[in-house]
Design a protein around this motif. Structure first.
Motif, mmCIF file in Angstrom:
data_model
loop_
_atom_site.group_PDB
_atom_site.id
_atom_site.type_symbol
_atom_site.label_atom_id
_atom_site.label_comp_id
_atom_site.label_asym_id
_atom_site.label_seq_id
_atom_site.Cartn_x
_atom_site.Cartn_y
_atom_site.Cartn_z
ATOM 1 N N ASP A 127 0.812 -1.006 -0.092
ATOM 2 C CA ASP A 127 0.030 -0.040 0.007
ATOM 3 C C ASP A 127 0.709 1.253 0.074
ATOM 4 O O ASP A 127 1.933 1.195 0.650
ATOM 5 N N VAL A 128 0.612 2.237 -0.635
ATOM 6 C CA VAL A 128 1.224 3.594 -0.820
ATOM 7 C C VAL A 128 0.152 4.787 -0.785
ATOM 8 O O VAL A 128 -0.878 4.541 -1.400
ATOM 9 N N PHE A 129 0.723 5.581 0.009
ATOM 10 C CA PHE A 129 -0.284 6.913 0.240
ATOM 11 C C PHE A 129 -0.209 7.241 -1.563
ATOM 12 O O PHE A 129 0.931 7.590 -2.393
ATOM 13 N N VAL A 130 -1.347 7.908 -2.134
ATOM 14 C CA VAL A 130 -1.465 8.485 -3.348
ATOM 15 C C VAL A 130 -0.735 9.537 -3.768
ATOM 16 O O VAL A 130 -0.462 9.763 -4.834
ATOM 17 N N ASP A 131 -0.186 10.419 -2.625
ATOM 18 C CA ASP A 131 0.692 11.587 -2.809
ATOM 19 C C ASP A 131 2.041 11.445 -2.644
ATOM 20 O O ASP A 131 2.681 12.229 -2.972
ATOM 21 N N ASN A 132 2.412 9.948 -2.728
ATOM 22 C CA ASN A 132 3.918 9.606 -2.370
ATOM 23 C C ASN A 132 4.387 9.076 -3.857
ATOM 24 O O ASN A 132 4.646 8.208 -4.052
ATOM 25 N N GLU A 133 4.733 10.393 -4.601
ATOM 26 C CA GLU A 133 4.875 9.978 -6.019
ATOM 27 C C GLU A 133 6.379 9.425 -6.316
ATOM 28 O O GLU A 133 6.297 8.670 -7.229
ATOM 29 N N GLY A 148 -6.116 -0.786 -7.237
ATOM 30 C CA GLY A 148 -7.227 0.114 -6.580
ATOM 31 C C GLY A 148 -7.033 1.186 -5.727
ATOM 32 O O GLY A 148 -5.661 1.263 -5.327
ATOM 33 N N THR A 149 -7.723 1.835 -5.040
ATOM 34 C CA THR A 149 -7.582 3.088 -4.144
ATOM 35 C C THR A 149 -8.392 2.756 -2.908
ATOM 36 O O THR A 149 -9.602 2.619 -3.238
ATOM 37 N N PHE A 150 -7.772 2.840 -1.844
ATOM 38 C CA PHE A 150 -8.489 2.703 -0.497
ATOM 39 C C PHE A 150 -8.719 4.180 0.012
ATOM 40 O O PHE A 150 -7.828 5.028 0.104
ATOM 41 N N VAL A 151 -9.987 4.595 -0.049
ATOM 42 C CA VAL A 151 -10.382 5.839 0.254
ATOM 43 C C VAL A 151 -10.597 6.144 1.766
ATOM 44 O O VAL A 151 -10.855 5.413 2.379
ATOM 45 N N ARG A 152 -9.566 7.302 2.271
ATOM 46 C CA ARG A 152 -9.588 7.785 3.622
ATOM 47 C C ARG A 152 -8.887 6.418 4.235
ATOM 48 O O ARG A 152 -9.485 6.118 5.344
ATOM 49 N N ALA A 154 -6.232 6.018 5.899
ATOM 50 C CA ALA A 154 -5.341 6.334 6.931
ATOM 51 C C ALA A 154 -5.563 7.891 7.444
ATOM 52 O O ALA A 154 -5.670 8.543 6.600
ATOM 53 N N PHE A 155 -5.119 8.012 8.975
ATOM 54 C CA PHE A 155 -5.182 9.381 9.265
ATOM 55 C C PHE A 155 -3.778 9.840 9.543
ATOM 56 O O PHE A 155 -2.935 9.337 10.230
ATOM 57 N N ARG A 156 -3.393 10.902 8.574
ATOM 58 C CA ARG A 156 -1.895 11.313 8.629
ATOM 59 C C ARG A 156 -1.883 12.819 8.538
ATOM 60 O O ARG A 156 -2.558 13.672 7.827
ATOM 61 N N ASP A 157 -1.128 13.267 9.651
ATOM 62 C CA ASP A 157 -0.966 14.731 9.819
ATOM 63 C C ASP A 157 -2.160 15.680 9.848
ATOM 64 O O ASP A 157 -2.102 16.743 8.918
ATOM 65 N N GLY A 158 -3.099 15.171 10.487
ATOM 66 C CA GLY A 158 -4.019 15.834 10.691
ATOM 67 C C GLY A 158 -5.559 15.638 9.783
ATOM 68 O O GLY A 158 -6.501 16.205 9.736
ATOM 69 N N GLU A 159 -5.350 14.786 8.729
ATOM 70 C CA GLU A 159 -6.339 14.382 7.749
ATOM 71 C C GLU A 159 -6.312 13.072 7.368
ATOM 72 O O GLU A 159 -5.308 12.264 7.382
ATOM 73 N N TYR A 160 -7.393 12.750 6.681
ATOM 74 C CA TYR A 160 -7.521 11.333 6.302
ATOM 75 C C TYR A 160 -6.942 11.435 4.728
ATOM 76 O O TYR A 160 -6.989 12.389 4.017
ATOM 77 N N VAL A 161 -6.342 10.381 4.517
ATOM 78 C CA VAL A 161 -5.739 10.243 3.219
ATOM 79 C C VAL A 161 -5.962 8.784 2.631
ATOM 80 O O VAL A 161 -5.966 7.823 3.234
ATOM 81 N N ASP A 162 -5.798 8.878 1.080
ATOM 82 C CA ASP A 162 -6.251 7.557 0.437
ATOM 83 C C ASP A 162 -4.880 6.793 0.086
ATOM 84 O O ASP A 162 -3.547 7.680 0.185
ATOM 85 N N THR A 163 -4.816 5.532 -0.248
ATOM 86 C CA THR A 163 -3.814 4.820 -0.596
ATOM 87 C C THR A 163 -4.168 3.991 -1.844
ATOM 88 O O THR A 163 -5.252 3.818 -2.155
ATOM 89 N N TYR A 164 -2.960 3.630 -2.576
ATOM 90 C CA TYR A 164 -3.177 2.693 -3.633
ATOM 91 C C TYR A 164 -2.799 1.567 -3.314
ATOM 92 O O TYR A 164 -1.830 1.327 -2.422
ATOM 93 N N ALA A 165 -3.611 0.455 -3.501
ATOM 94 C CA ALA A 165 -3.299 -1.135 -3.325
ATOM 95 C C ALA A 165 -2.600 -1.236 -4.801
ATOM 96 O O ALA A 165 -2.882 -1.086 -5.864
ATOM 97 N N MET A 166 -1.000 -1.618 -4.290
ATOM 98 C CA MET A 166 -0.358 -2.097 -5.707
ATOM 99 C C MET A 166 0.213 -3.657 -5.531
ATOM 100 O O MET A 166 0.287 -3.817 -4.409
ATOM 101 N N ALA A 167 0.343 -4.188 -6.627
ATOM 102 C CA ALA A 167 0.824 -5.485 -6.403
ATOM 103 C C ALA A 167 1.557 -5.704 -7.947
ATOM 104 O O ALA A 167 1.587 -5.055 -8.858
ATOM 105 N N ARG A 168 2.456 -6.708 -7.635
ATOM 106 C CA ARG A 168 3.249 -7.234 -8.821
ATOM 107 C C ARG A 168 3.108 -8.601 -8.776
ATOM 108 O O ARG A 168 3.296 -9.422 -7.870
ATOM 109 N N LEU A 169 2.738 -9.228 -10.263
ATOM 110 C CA LEU A 169 2.654 -10.595 -10.425
ATOM 111 C C LEU A 169 3.876 -11.235 -11.135
ATOM 112 O O LEU A 169 4.237 -10.722 -12.099
ATOM 113 N N ARG A 170 4.572 -12.199 -10.563
ATOM 114 C CA ARG A 170 5.695 -12.681 -11.096
ATOM 115 C C ARG A 170 5.194 -13.244 -12.467
ATOM 116 O O ARG A 170 4.400 -14.279 -12.611
ATOM 117 N N VAL A 171 6.087 -12.984 -13.681
ATOM 118 C CA VAL A 171 5.672 -13.668 -14.750
ATOM 119 C C VAL A 171 6.654 -15.029 -14.641
ATOM 120 O O VAL A 171 7.759 -15.066 -14.603
#
Length: 172
Positions: A127-133, A148-152, A154-171
């Motif tokens: 999981d990675v915060f959507v603003d952690n480019e 996908g995106t998990f909306v709200r 986690a709570f970080r620095d006074g506000e709720y933030v979204d994260t992306y669910a990311m995955a890597r499938l081995r070929v």
């Protein structure tokens, strides 16, 4: 004639119990905490216990320069869950003063190799915060895709933030 400055040699290795001090320092820094689900002011004792008594299926690696811990990555597997044995979950942090200097790349390279060549994992998740480019760019370089995106999420620095669910499938 000036001699070109060589970048420092980043060494990745399995954690040792004494590494808890260096890892606690990483998670004491504001940018490292901002990019993870940790909270500020971690106790050294918490990290000491995590490294002294790791759960089954947990693989912890650190990145070091001259034996100084500058990055940490954890790979958590599911050895007692038959339907998820093929999966590993990743969490990573790099010390603030070492971000953008190849530490994350070295850690990701080591953990992907461990997962692919030694643990026979076919799916890696994170999981990675959507603003952690910078982190998102790094993960994409290693074949991770946004699922996908998990909306709200986690709570970080006074506000709720979204994260992306990311995955890597081995070929295969």
């Amino acid at each position: 004639m000036d001699t070109p400055v060589q970048p420092p040699l980043i060494k990745v290795r399995r954690t040792e119990p004494s590494d808890y001090v260096g890892v606690q320092r990483i998670f004491s820094m504001p940018r490292a905490v901002w990019g993870t689900l940790q909270i500020p002011y971690p106790s050294a004792e918490m990290w000491r216990k995590r490294f002294a008594e790791p759960p089954e299926g947990s693989y912890q690696l650190v990145a070091c320069v001259d034996e100084e811990v500058i990055g940490h990555i954890g790979l958590h597997t599911f050895p007692n869950h038959p339907r998820r044995r093929h999966v590993g979950q990743i969490g990573m942090a790099v010390r603030d003063d070492w971000q953008g200097k190849g530490v994350g790349t070295a850690l990701m390279q080591a953990v992907v190799e461990l997962a692919d060549k030694w643990l026979n994992l076919s799916r890696l998740e994170l999981d990675v915060f959507v603003d952690n480019e910078p982190a998102i760019r790094l993960y994409k370089r290693f074949g991770f895709q946004i699922e996908g995106t998990f909306v709200r999420f986690a709570f970080r620095d006074g506000e709720y933030v979204d994260t992306y669910a990311m995955a890597r499938l081995r070929v295969e």
